[in-house]
Design a protein around this motif. Structure first.
Motif, PDB file in Angstrom:
ATOM      1  N   GLU A 182      38.233  44.063  51.936  1.00 32.53           N
ATOM      2  CA  GLU A 182      38.957  43.503  53.073  1.00 32.53           C
ATOM      3  C   GLU A 182      39.630  42.177  52.705  1.00 32.53           C
ATOM      4  N   LEU A 183      38.948  41.371  51.926  1.00 33.94           N
ATOM      5  CA  LEU A 183      39.525  40.087  51.514  1.00 33.94           C
ATOM      6  C   LEU A 183      40.724  40.299  50.594  1.00 33.94           C
ATOM      7  N   LEU A 184      40.611  41.250  49.689  1.00 35.87           N
ATOM      8  CA  LEU A 184      41.735  41.550  48.801  1.00 35.87           C
ATOM      9  C   LEU A 184      42.921  42.107  49.582  1.00 35.87           C
ATOM     10  N   ALA A 185      42.623  42.988  50.546  1.00 35.10           N
ATOM     11  CA  ALA A 185      43.693  43.568  51.356  1.00 35.10           C
ATOM     12  C   ALA A 185      44.402  42.499  52.182  1.00 35.10           C
ATOM     13  N   ALA A 186      43.688  41.427  52.531  1.00 33.39           N
ATOM     14  CA  ALA A 186      44.279  40.340  53.314  1.00 33.39           C
ATOM     15  C   ALA A 186      45.097  39.383  52.462  1.00 33.39           C
ATOM     16  N   GLY A 187      45.038  39.556  51.132  1.00 30.97           N
ATOM     17  CA  GLY A 187      45.870  38.731  50.262  1.00 30.97           C
ATOM     18  C   GLY A 187      45.129  37.807  49.338  1.00 30.97           C
TER      19      GLY A 187
END
Length: 210
Positions: A182-187
């Motif tokens: 989720e953190l990676l998907a958020a940038g």
């Protein structure tokens, strides 16, 4: 020609669930607030979603006209209930020390009420060169820019927004409500399981950007 001075390394850190596990103290404060006001608050639910501003959370439990006064009382109760049960998260002290070992400054940029954030740091034995509180998402980014931070470390999607807003490297830590995906998907540029991996990451990052 004289060389242009290089700005010192400044690394920003979020506080709740990044440097400190504040869940027990926050839970205790909400339990006390619930008992005092006679208003039901699911304190166990509250601590699963730390990050957004206090006023936003209180609006889930109190009518809008009561929220400002209740927030003031919460912050008072916080000083009675929150500091003793709060502990540094794994690697917190080492992460701060790693920044200083590279000649850098530590800026704690948090959504927490700033006077209480300062007391938290003192209680935990963590020293920040700069502290800014009552901030969230883009306003965290503005404070990061003011401090000249090139890296921001946080556990929440709002922390990633703040880092991006400041043009800083966004380092996520999966110690809060969001996992690595989720953190990676958020940038996030990189995600660490916790701060124990931060000193090695920082050394590699600085070597790659030297």
């Amino acid at each position: 020609m004289p060389s242009t001075p290089v700005a010192p390394l400044t690394v920003g850190f979020d506080l709740d669930m990044t440097l400190l596990d504040t869940r027990p103290g926050i839970r205790a404060t909400y339990v006390a607030l619930s008992a005092e006001t006679g208003t039901h608050i699911d304190a166990d639910l509250v601590v699963t979603r730390l990050g957004p501003p206090l006023l936003d959370e209180l609006a889930n439990w109190f009518p809008a006209e009561r929220v400002p006064a209740v927030a003031t009382r919460y912050r008072e109760l916080y000083r009675e209930h929150a500091f003793a049960p709060t502990v540094p998260l794994p690697g917190a002290h080492a992460a701060v020390a790693a920044v200083r070992a590279h000649g850098g400054r530590v800026a704690v940029i948090t959504g927490k009420y700033e006077p209480n954030a300062r007391l938290h740091l003192e209680h935990a034995g963590l020293h920040a060169d700069a502290l800014a509180g009552d901030l969230w998402a883009e306003t965290k980014g503005e404070a990061l820019r003011e401090q000249g931070a090139s890296v921001y470390v946080g556990d929440h999607l709002g922390d990633i927004v703040g880092a991006r807003h400041a043009g800083a490297v966004a380092v996520g830590v999966a110690t809060g409500p969001y996992g690595a995906d989720e953190l990676l998907a958020a940038g996030a540029d990189v995600v660490l399981a916790d701060l124990t991996g931060f000193p090695a990451w920082l050394a590699g990052h600085l070597a790659a950007t030297a």
